[in-house]
Write a protein that holds these residues in place. Structure first.
Motif, short mmCIF file in Angstrom:
data_model
loop_
_atom_site.label_atom_id
_atom_site.label_comp_id
_atom_site.label_asym_id
_atom_site.label_seq_id
_atom_site.Cartn_x
_atom_site.Cartn_y
_atom_site.Cartn_z
N ARG A 14 18.15 -5.19 17.36
CA ARG A 14 18.79 -6.17 18.24
C ARG A 14 17.81 -6.83 19.21
N TYR A 50 22.68 -7.86 12.85
CA TYR A 50 21.84 -6.67 13.06
C TYR A 50 22.32 -5.50 12.19
N GLY A 51 23.61 -5.31 12.13
CA GLY A 51 24.17 -4.25 11.31
C GLY A 51 23.95 -4.49 9.82
N ARG A 52 24.02 -5.74 9.42
CA ARG A 52 23.90 -6.07 7.99
C ARG A 52 22.46 -6.12 7.50
N ASP A 92 25.55 -11.87 16.63
CA ASP A 92 26.56 -10.84 16.88
C ASP A 92 27.82 -11.09 16.05
N HIS A 93 28.29 -12.33 16.05
CA HIS A 93 29.52 -12.69 15.34
C HIS A 93 29.42 -12.36 13.85
N ASP A 94 28.25 -12.57 13.27
CA ASP A 94 28.04 -12.33 11.84
C ASP A 94 27.59 -10.89 11.54
N ASP A 95 27.55 -10.04 12.56
CA ASP A 95 27.07 -8.66 12.44
C ASP A 95 25.70 -8.62 11.77
#
Length: 174
Positions: free
Chosen positions: A89, A82-84, A77-80
């Protein structure tokens, strides 16, 4: 069966180190130090393309205990992550022992697996047809696993995905 990708977390997605060593910052350091630890070089350049090539059918399959499980999920989550990368998720699995990764691979129908440990590849050898031994290794790499020293080399995994069959043209009835 549709191709499915499995990816180890430690020393593959995060914390690549010399063969046979642990990422002590992530494992034994503070929570803040673990969150600040870097992703593997090139993972965000290559993994999004692989996740896309597998149609989103990609899972992290990691061996750890409860404390490292919590850190892993927090780091993602901290490193994003899933988005990247586009990895869904909910596609993260954990087990307590490395050979148990074979159970997850069988249940998920994993066809391609990236892991830095040869013992994991031995355990999945009869389950996963395409096995990629990631990162620097001590000694020779057996011929039944493909060595991918870096994420730049892992780019070639997409070449091992069978082409999707083309739909047949429908004939018109007269």
């Amino acid at each position: 069966m549709e191709p499915r990708l499995g990816i180890d977390f430690g020393r593959v997605i995060q914390g690549v180190s010399a063969p046979g060593t642990d990422d002590t910052t992530f494992l034994g350091g503070s929570f803040a130090a673990a969150m600040a630890s870097p992703a593997a070089d090139g993972v965000y350049d290559v993994l999004p393309g692989l996740v896309d090539a597998f149609g989103g059918r990609a899972w992290i399959i990691s061996k750890c205990g409860d404390r490292i499980r919590e850190r892993t999920l927090a780091w993602l989550d901290h490193d994003d992550f899933y988005g990247r990368t586009g990895l869904p998720r909910g596609n993260v699995r954990f087990c307590r022992k490395r050979p148990e990764k074979a159970l997850h691979c069988a249940e998920l129908g994993i066809t391609h697996m990236i892991d830095d440990r040869l013992d994991v590849h031995r355990a999945i050898r009869d389950v996963v047809p395409h096995r990629y031994l990631f990162g620097p290794q001590k000694g020779d790499v057996p011929d039944w696993v493909r060595h991918v020293p870096s994420w730049a080399d892992a780019r070639l995994i997409s070449e091992d995905i069978p082409a999707a069959p083309r739909p047949r043209a429908r004939r018109r009835s007269r």
